[in-house]
Design a protein around this motif. Sequence first.
Motif, PDB file in Angstrom:
ATOM      1  N   HIS A  25       0.862  -1.180   0.000  1.00 38.28           N
ATOM      2  CA  HIS A  25       0.000   0.000   0.000  1.00 38.28           C
ATOM      3  C   HIS A  25       0.898   1.229   0.000  1.00 38.28           C
ATOM      4  CE1 HIS A  25       1.142   0.183   4.215  1.00 38.28           C
ATOM      5  NE2 HIS A  25       0.494   1.331   4.364  1.00 38.28           N
ATOM      6  N   GLY A  26       0.322   2.398  -0.254  1.00 39.78           N
ATOM      7  CA  GLY A  26       1.153   3.611  -0.281  1.00 39.78           C
ATOM      8  C   GLY A  26       2.119   3.547  -1.452  1.00 39.78           C
ATOM      9  N   THR A  27       3.405   3.538  -1.135  1.00 39.62           N
ATOM     10  CA  THR A  27       4.415   3.483  -2.184  1.00 39.62           C
ATOM     11  C   THR A  27       5.425   2.384  -1.903  1.00 39.62           C
ATOM     12  OG1 THR A  27       5.686   5.176  -1.013  1.00 39.62           O
ATOM     13  CG2 THR A  27       4.259   5.932  -2.783  1.00 39.62           C
ATOM     14  N   ALA A  28       5.801   1.672  -2.947  1.00 39.04           N
ATOM     15  CA  ALA A  28       6.933   0.738  -2.885  1.00 39.04           C
ATOM     16  C   ALA A  28       7.997   1.339  -3.785  1.00 39.04           C
ATOM     17  CB  ALA A  28       6.523  -0.648  -3.377  1.00 39.04           C
ATOM     18  N   LEU A  29       8.907   2.065  -3.171  1.00 43.70           N
ATOM     19  CA  LEU A  29       9.879   2.835  -3.943  1.00 43.70           C
ATOM     20  C   LEU A  29      11.302   2.387  -3.640  1.00 43.70           C
ATOM     21  CD1 LEU A  29       8.442   6.447  -3.520  1.00 43.70           C
ATOM     22  CD2 LEU A  29       8.083   4.874  -5.426  1.00 43.70           C
ATOM     23  N   GLY A  30      12.153   2.454  -4.672  1.00 44.29           N
ATOM     24  CA  GLY A  30      13.569   2.167  -4.478  1.00 44.29           C
ATOM     25  C   GLY A  30      13.785   0.811  -3.840  1.00 44.29           C
ATOM     26  N   GLY A  31      14.466   0.812  -2.693  1.00 44.21           N
ATOM     27  CA  GLY A  31      14.714  -0.433  -1.982  1.00 44.21           C
ATOM     28  C   GLY A  31      13.434  -1.158  -1.623  1.00 44.21           C
ATOM     29  N   GLY A  32      12.336  -0.406  -1.447  1.00 51.30           N
ATOM     30  CA  GLY A  32      11.047  -1.036  -1.155  1.00 51.30           C
ATOM     31  C   GLY A  32      10.566  -1.892  -2.304  1.00 51.30           C
ATOM     32  N   GLU A  59       0.091  -3.809 -12.562  1.00 51.42           N
ATOM     33  CA  GLU A  59      -0.574  -5.099 -12.800  1.00 51.42           C
ATOM     34  C   GLU A  59      -0.547  -5.445 -14.287  1.00 51.42           C
ATOM     35  OE1 GLU A  59      -4.789  -7.280 -11.633  1.00 51.42           O
ATOM     36  OE2 GLU A  59      -4.836  -5.264 -12.493  1.00 51.42           O
ATOM     37  N   ARG A  60      -0.766  -4.443 -15.149  1.00 52.96           N
ATOM     38  CA  ARG A  60      -0.790  -4.697 -16.594  1.00 52.96           C
ATOM     39  C   ARG A  60       0.541  -5.229 -17.104  1.00 52.96           C
ATOM     40  NH1 ARG A  60      -3.837   0.102 -16.773  1.00 52.96           N
ATOM     41  NH2 ARG A  60      -2.012   1.352 -17.358  1.00 52.96           N
ATOM     42  N   ILE A  61       1.652  -4.753 -16.531  1.00 58.31           N
ATOM     43  CA  ILE A  61       2.959  -5.194 -17.034  1.00 58.31           C
ATOM     44  C   ILE A  61       3.505  -6.397 -16.271  1.00 58.31           C
ATOM     45  CG2 ILE A  61       3.553  -2.915 -17.933  1.00 58.31           C
ATOM     46  CD1 ILE A  61       5.337  -2.468 -15.503  1.00 58.31           C
ATOM     47  N   GLY A  62       2.728  -6.893 -15.289  1.00 59.83           N
ATOM     48  CA  GLY A  62       3.145  -8.096 -14.575  1.00 59.83           C
ATOM     49  C   GLY A  62       3.967  -7.850 -13.326  1.00 59.83           C
ATOM     50  N   LEU A  63       4.076  -6.588 -12.918  1.00 58.13           N
ATOM     51  CA  LEU A  63       4.830  -6.280 -11.701  1.00 58.13           C
ATOM     52  C   LEU A  63       4.004  -6.606 -10.462  1.00 58.13           C
ATOM     53  CD1 LEU A  63       7.298  -5.106 -10.290  1.00 58.13           C
ATOM     54  CD2 LEU A  63       6.422  -2.806 -10.762  1.00 58.13           C
ATOM     55  N   VAL A  64       2.689  -6.443 -10.563  1.00 61.05           N
ATOM     56  CA  VAL A  64       1.757  -6.799  -9.489  1.00 61.05           C
ATOM     57  C   VAL A  64       0.907  -7.965  -9.971  1.00 61.05           C
ATOM     58  CG1 VAL A  64      -0.311  -6.013  -8.261  1.00 61.05           C
ATOM     59  CG2 VAL A  64       1.702  -4.538  -8.370  1.00 61.05           C
ATOM     60  N   ASP A  65       0.757  -8.961  -9.111  1.00 59.52           N
ATOM     61  CA  ASP A  65      -0.005 -10.156  -9.498  1.00 59.52           C
ATOM     62  C   ASP A  65      -1.505  -9.984  -9.301  1.00 59.52           C
ATOM     63  OD1 ASP A  65       2.199 -12.171 -10.112  1.00 59.52           O
ATOM     64  OD2 ASP A  65       2.793 -11.478  -8.126  1.00 59.52           O
ATOM     65  N   LYS A  66      -1.897  -9.145  -8.306  1.00 59.84           N
ATOM     66  CA  LYS A  66      -3.323  -9.005  -8.032  1.00 59.84           C
ATOM     67  C   LYS A  66      -3.585  -7.687  -7.308  1.00 59.84           C
ATOM     68  CE  LYS A  66      -7.219 -11.496  -5.932  1.00 59.84           C
ATOM     69  NZ  LYS A  66      -7.610 -12.646  -5.090  1.00 59.84           N
ATOM     70  N   LEU A  67      -4.649  -6.986  -7.721  1.00 58.18           N
ATOM     71  CA  LEU A  67      -5.116  -5.810  -6.992  1.00 58.18           C
ATOM     72  C   LEU A  67      -6.184  -6.243  -5.995  1.00 58.18           C
ATOM     73  CD1 LEU A  67      -5.456  -3.129  -9.835  1.00 58.18           C
ATOM     74  CD2 LEU A  67      -3.550  -3.490  -8.265  1.00 58.18           C
ATOM     75  N   VAL A  68      -6.125  -5.676  -4.789  1.00 58.77           N
ATOM     76  CA  VAL A  68      -7.048  -6.093  -3.721  1.00 58.77           C
ATOM     77  C   VAL A  68      -7.689  -4.870  -3.082  1.00 58.77           C
ATOM     78  CG1 VAL A  68      -5.708  -8.184  -3.280  1.00 58.77           C
ATOM     79  CG2 VAL A  68      -5.227  -6.108  -1.951  1.00 58.77           C
ATOM     80  N   ALA A  69      -8.729  -5.105  -2.279  1.00 57.29           N
ATOM     81  CA  ALA A  69      -9.460  -4.023  -1.619  1.00 57.29           C
ATOM     82  C   ALA A  69      -8.582  -3.327  -0.583  1.00 57.29           C
ATOM     83  CB  ALA A  69     -10.720  -4.575  -0.956  1.00 57.29           C
ATOM     84  N   ASP A  70      -8.785  -2.017  -0.471  1.00 58.76           N
ATOM     85  CA  ASP A  70      -7.966  -1.211   0.442  1.00 58.76           C
ATOM     86  C   ASP A  70      -8.012  -1.720   1.873  1.00 58.76           C
ATOM     87  OD1 ASP A  70      -7.909   0.264  -1.876  1.00 58.76           O
ATOM     88  OD2 ASP A  70      -8.109   2.205  -0.883  1.00 58.76           O
TER      89      ASP A  70
END
Length: 679
Positions: A95-102, A164-175
């Motif tokens: 959630h939020g941001t997954a940036l850089g090392g994240g 998700e479209r490019i395959g970086l995320v496997d599934k979107l889920v509810a907040d």
Amino acid sequence: MSVITTRQDGDVLVVTSNNPPVNALGQAVRAGLADAMAQAASDDSIKAVVITCEGRTFFAGADITEFGKPPVGPSLPDVIDTIEASKKPVIAAIHGTALGGGLEVALGCHYRIAIASAKLGLPEVKLGILPGAGGTQRLPRVVGVEAALPMIVKGDPIPAAAAERIGLVDKLVADDQLVESGVAFAKSVIGAASHPVSSARTDKIDSSLGDDFFDNFRKIEMRRLKGFEAPEACVQAVRAAIDLPFEEGVKKERELFGKLVSGTQSQALRHVFFAERAASKIDGIAADTPVLPINQVGILGAGTMGGGIAMNFLSAGIPVTILEREQDALDRGVSIIRKNYERSAARGKFTAEQVEQCMARLTPTLDMNDLADSDLVIEAIFENMDVKKDVFAKLDAIVKPGAILASNTSYLNVDEMAAVTKRADHVLGLHFFSPANVMRLLEIVRAAKTAPAVLKTAMALSKKIGKVAVVAGVCHGFIGNRMLSPRQQAANAMLMQGIKPWDIDDALTDFGMPMGPFQMSDLAGLDLGWNKEKSNSETIRDVLCERDRRGQKTGKGFYDYDENRRRTPSAEVEEIIAGFVAKSGETPQSYSAEEIRDRLLFPMVNEGAKILEEGMAQRASDIDTVWINGYGWPAYTGGPMFWADTIGLDVVVEGLKAYGHQVSPLLADKAAKGEKLNS
């Protein structure tokens, strides 16, 4: 309390980070993750792992305060390798941001789920480095080189839906079901014969992408990144993901990272990062000082500046009443605001619905009384003190008590404007930069009697409207324009020594500035403030204007311009300058590009030091922030004051003396002591 905690949900280990404010991957977090993975590996009752974060965000990057310090293990690459090597599936719940090392941690996981509002990216390039924990090697293997390259080279995060479209995320889920969804996803993959390992994937690597692909990318995408070292290193690292096995690609990445992180550009860009954050801290204001509510804004003037200023507030959801003297000017101003929004909508920045919502917040008027209920009124009218004082006196009588009155002046004394009101404590300067709806910088001018709550409110409001704000004191030109003046004087002095305007301009554009002083003059118009009736060929500018060389608008100024406004040196201008030099009796000079640059920039540094001496800026880094965000100073040099620190204040002082300038006592003192302007 530990920054990493674990709990078991059936046969799933939920690993949670709670390291405010952004779950930076400092040593304690890295150690906690390593311990959690060891726990999962040693406990047979655990069949899968979910990694998640408390607070407002997933891991938002490495802890950059550790840069330049001796490393303390475990290293982030080692932790990510441990996660990836797990025999049990590991799921990143983002959630939020997954940036850089994240994001690098998430790429080390076998699966990634995210809520729709999450953003993912590798922004290290903006700090003058590249992802150093396998990101340049894993991301291309997960999403393909064509999708990964712009993410790494430009550093802009992408929304979860795009991920998700490019395959970086496997599934979107509810907040509100992120952790529960992570556990459910984990249980669904327990028992699978194998799990995707990012470093081992080859299905997205297109080995046919060769020199032509990368050269074309450089040509199209990297034109605006001229002068920056990190983007090219990023390209080389991504190229390694095609050409080399993972282990060798990681070695290449670490080699490139090491060169960048120890280089001047990365130091400068990290300075810029911290400088912007420091600028928001106002000296001498108690933490419990209240912020005043700003629910309605009034603006005087619907011209270029007034309209641009209005858009900042409209876009932030704050209603604006905009005042003009004549209906035609008001209609024209409103029309331009709409066209600007529609242009932005065409580029995808706004939806058509959002454009209409913004325009619905705008109330045009010809009656100053309609500003009475405003919480803040900003005048953006003609730069004349008598006119402004008249307006402030009228506003003071009309606008409700407790409202803030602000001037968008570029140079004038805000104390004089405050003095004609009965609310001097509620008057300040808000100097927006043109175009005001685009430029990030806002100089907040603290007048002698400005109340702490008013100043704090202006700073809070600047964040709400997306500006980088810097507090300045009352002096002619404040910070930015005050420092611009000695640079222009130095440029004009060199003209009179026979140095050609294009050589002067090129010295600055080669340094990384968007344009030089004479390009800027041609763009603004040489006849600004020039009076045809009173002109008597006294200056080079007079002669240029008399010959109708008034800048780009007439197709010729210091330069000749073609139909696309491309500049070329002018033989006529060269002849005019030579005439003035001959008349002066001075011997024509010849300077190298480096000396021209120093003659232009050293006086700016000197003026910056005087600004600090007088308390007109809170800190040297604030001056750097002004020049990077308002005037296009190349960020990879860190700003004028950081640049001076880098080349050595003693070098600057000696140059100033050689060029005949009186050196600021502060600058001379720090140079003598071997100190820096940015402590």
